[in-house]
Enzyme design. Structure first.
Site, PDB file in Angstrom:
ATOM      1  N   GLU A  57      35.185  43.856  39.926  1.00  0.00           N
ATOM      2  CA  GLU A  57      36.007  43.144  40.595  1.00  0.00           C
ATOM      3  C   GLU A  57      35.570  41.311  40.629  1.00  0.00           C
ATOM      4  O   GLU A  57      34.344  41.227  40.728  1.00  0.00           O
ATOM      5  CB  GLU A  57      36.175  43.166  42.220  1.00  0.00           C
ATOM      6  CG  GLU A  57      37.320  42.305  42.906  1.00  0.00           C
ATOM      7  CD  GLU A  57      37.433  42.617  44.186  1.00  0.00           C
ATOM      8  OE1 GLU A  57      36.638  42.954  45.033  1.00  0.00           O
ATOM      9  OE2 GLU A  57      38.630  42.147  44.752  1.00  0.00           O
ATOM     10  N   ASP A  82      30.759  45.269  47.396  1.00  0.00           N
ATOM     11  CA  ASP A  82      31.850  44.468  47.189  1.00  0.00           C
ATOM     12  C   ASP A  82      31.670  43.305  48.294  1.00  0.00           C
ATOM     13  O   ASP A  82      31.418  43.433  49.634  1.00  0.00           O
ATOM     14  CB  ASP A  82      33.045  45.328  47.618  1.00  0.00           C
ATOM     15  CG  ASP A  82      34.612  44.525  47.274  1.00  0.00           C
ATOM     16  OD1 ASP A  82      34.379  43.264  47.392  1.00  0.00           O
ATOM     17  OD2 ASP A  82      35.449  45.398  47.083  1.00  0.00           O
ATOM     18  N   HIS A  86      44.778  41.530  44.355  1.00  0.00           N
ATOM     19  CA  HIS A  86      45.659  40.881  45.320  1.00  0.00           C
ATOM     20  C   HIS A  86      45.785  39.623  45.121  1.00  0.00           C
ATOM     21  O   HIS A  86      44.865  38.854  45.090  1.00  0.00           O
ATOM     22  CB  HIS A  86      45.391  41.479  46.564  1.00  0.00           C
ATOM     23  CG  HIS A  86      43.768  41.430  46.840  1.00  0.00           C
ATOM     24  ND1 HIS A  86      43.032  40.694  47.647  1.00  0.00           N
ATOM     25  CD2 HIS A  86      42.868  42.464  46.532  1.00  0.00           C
ATOM     26  CE1 HIS A  86      41.952  41.085  47.516  1.00  0.00           C
ATOM     27  NE2 HIS A  86      41.710  41.962  46.909  1.00  0.00           N
ATOM     28  N   HIS A 124      45.017  39.616  51.580  1.00  0.00           N
ATOM     29  CA  HIS A 124      46.206  40.382  50.922  1.00  0.00           C
ATOM     30  C   HIS A 124      47.291  39.756  51.178  1.00  0.00           C
ATOM     31  O   HIS A 124      48.178  40.066  52.226  1.00  0.00           O
ATOM     32  CB  HIS A 124      46.085  41.784  51.151  1.00  0.00           C
ATOM     33  CG  HIS A 124      44.930  42.628  50.682  1.00  0.00           C
ATOM     34  ND1 HIS A 124      44.903  43.597  49.547  1.00  0.00           N
ATOM     35  CD2 HIS A 124      43.605  42.730  51.044  1.00  0.00           C
ATOM     36  CE1 HIS A 124      43.772  44.027  49.318  1.00  0.00           C
ATOM     37  NE2 HIS A 124      43.026  43.565  50.400  1.00  0.00           N
ATOM     38  N   GLU A 140      40.832  43.832  40.553  1.00  0.00           N
ATOM     39  CA  GLU A 140      39.724  44.956  40.764  1.00  0.00           C
ATOM     40  C   GLU A 140      39.965  46.274  40.273  1.00  0.00           C
ATOM     41  O   GLU A 140      40.442  47.051  41.090  1.00  0.00           O
ATOM     42  CB  GLU A 140      39.463  45.070  42.195  1.00  0.00           C
ATOM     43  CG  GLU A 140      40.472  45.203  43.148  1.00  0.00           C
ATOM     44  CD  GLU A 140      40.029  44.892  44.561  1.00  0.00           C
ATOM     45  OE1 GLU A 140      38.930  45.726  45.126  1.00  0.00           O
ATOM     46  OE2 GLU A 140      40.493  44.483  45.423  1.00  0.00           O
ATOM     47  N   ASP A 191      36.471  36.821  46.143  1.00  0.00           N
ATOM     48  CA  ASP A 191      36.210  38.412  46.537  1.00  0.00           C
ATOM     49  C   ASP A 191      35.535  39.016  45.212  1.00  0.00           C
ATOM     50  O   ASP A 191      36.585  38.739  44.191  1.00  0.00           O
ATOM     51  CB  ASP A 191      37.653  38.904  46.952  1.00  0.00           C
ATOM     52  CG  ASP A 191      37.602  40.299  47.081  1.00  0.00           C
ATOM     53  OD1 ASP A 191      36.454  41.067  47.170  1.00  0.00           O
ATOM     54  OD2 ASP A 191      38.826  40.924  47.559  1.00  0.00           O
TER      55      ASP A 191
HETATM   56 MN    MN Z   1      36.404  43.195  47.230  1.00  0.00          MN
HETATM   57 MN    MN Z   2      39.708  42.446  46.533  1.00  0.00          MN
END
Ligand code: MN
Ligand code: MN
Length: 295
Positions: free
Chosen positions: A281, A85, A156, A164, A188, A96
Site C-alpha cells: 500500500e 500497515d 480509498h 475513508h 492497497e 497510509d
Molecule cells: Mn493502510
Molecule cells: Mn488504507
C-alpha cells in the site's frame, strides 16, 4: 489542493519515508508485536507527526485490523507472513502505507503479486482515468501470477481527518468513477490463494468516532468521548492508547458508545478460507499526468 493542505501532506510524507525503513528493521522472528507497534508509533511522534491509526500487524490469514492489545505477549514466528500497515498524519492529512514481510521465504511470489499490482495501479493512475481501469490493472497483475485479489478490501479516497472519504479504488475491475486532480488516495492491493474475500474475526482493539458532539450520560463514556475528541478526531484509535480510564470502566464505556452508534469497531479481518494474504500500500496525490507517490 490548497497550499496548507499540501504542506501537511508533504510533512506526513517526509515522516513516512523515515518510519518505513525503521519499521522494516523491527520485523523479524521473535520480535514482540506490542514492541513493534509501540516503537513505530513513538517514532512517528518523535519525527513531528501523529499516528493516523494504530500500527496494524496482521499475520498470515489476517489481512487487516490487528493491532496488539496492552497485554499482548505474542512474538513473530519463524514462518509468519506479516503485513505492517502504518498511518501518519500532519494536522489531519494522512499518508497510509503498508508492506509485507515474508519471514519463511516461502511466500516470495505472493508478496511480489501485491507489490507488482500496486506498481501496475500507480502507472495507470492520473486525472481522467476511471477507477475501474485501475482495478483491472490490479486484478490482472495478481491473477497473472496465479493468485486472486481480495475483492472486499479497497483503496480509498482520503480527506482531512477522514481515512475513508467515500470513493474507492477496487482491487478488481469494478466501479465507475473518474479520478480528479488533487484527490488523495491510498491504493492497497491484497493477494491470496484463498477465496479472495475477508470476513470479520472476533478480536477487536481498534475503534473510531462516527458522531460528533453527542451527549452521553455515563461519566466514563463522557471522559472517553473527551479524549477521542481532543486526540483522535474521527481517526481510528487503539484501546491500549486510552491510559486515563481504568480497564474495566474503559470496556463499559466502549460498549456504551458502540451501542449508541457514537463509535464504530474495526474487528480483525481474516481471509475467508484462512489462507495467507499479502498486501502492498501507498498514498498518492492525483496529478494531470500521473501521481505524486508520498511514500
Ligand atoms: Mn493502510
Ligand atoms: Mn488504507
Amino acid at each position: 489542493m490548497e497550499e496548507d493542505e499540501l504542506k501537511n501532506y508533504l510533512k506526513a510524507s517526509e515522516v513516512a519515508k523515515k518510519v518505513k525503513p525503521f519499521a522494516m528493521e523491527l520485523v523479524k522472528p521473535g520480535a514482540p508485536l506490542l514492541e513493534i507497534a509501540e516503537k513505530v508509533e513513538a517514532k512517528i511522534i518523535e519525527e513531528g507527526a501523529r499516528p493516523a491509526f494504530p500500527v496494524n500487524i496482521s499475520i498470515n490469514e489476517n489481512a487487516a485490523h490487528y493491532t496488539p492489545s496492552a497485554a499482548d505477549a505474542a512474538t513473530l514466528g519463524e514462518k509468519d507472513l506479516v503485513k505492517i500497515d502504518i498511518g501518519i498524519h500532519s494536522s489531519g492529512f494522512v499518508v497510509d502505507f503498508a508492506f509485507s514481510v515474508d519471514c519463511s521465504g516461502e511466500n516470495t511470489s505472493l508478496v511480489e503479486a501485491s507489490e507488482k499490482a500496486l506498481e501496475a495501479a500507480l502507472s495507470k493512475m492520473r486525472a481522467g482515468v476511471n477507477v475501474r481501469e485501475v482495478g483491472k490493472e490490479i486484478e490482472n497483475a495478481i491473477k497473472g501470477r496465479g493468485f486472486v485479489p481480495i475483492r472486499n478490501l479497497c483503496g480509498h479516497l482520503m480527506e482531512e481527518f477522514n481515512l475513508h472519504a467515500g470513493q474507492e479504488i477496487p482491487n478488481h475491475a469494478e466501479g465507475n468513477y473518474i479520478l480528479k486532480e488533487g484527490e488523495v488516495y491510498a491504493v492497497e492491493p491484497f493477494a491470496t490463494l484463498g477465496e479472495g474475500k475477508v470476513v470479520e474475526g472476533e478480536y477487536c482493539e481498534i475503534f473510531s468516532l462516527i458522531e460528533e458532539n453527542k451527549k452521553v450520560r455515563l461519566p466514563h463514556s463522557r471522559k472517553l468521548l473527551e479524549i477521542i475528541d481532543s486526540e483522535f478526531n474521527k481517526l481510528p484509535f487503539a484501546k491500549r492508547w486510552i491510559k486515563d480510564i481504568p480497564p474495566s470502566s474503559l470496556d463499559l464505556a466502549l460498549a456504551d458508545l458502540l451501542k449508541q452508534g457514537i463509535i464504530r469497531a474495526y474487528p480483525v479481518l481474516r481471509e475467508a478460507k484462512r489462507v495467507n494474504v499479502s498486501q502492498a500500500e501507498t498514498t498518492v496525490i492525483i496529478e494531470k499526468d500521473g501521481v505524486n507517490v508520498l511514500v
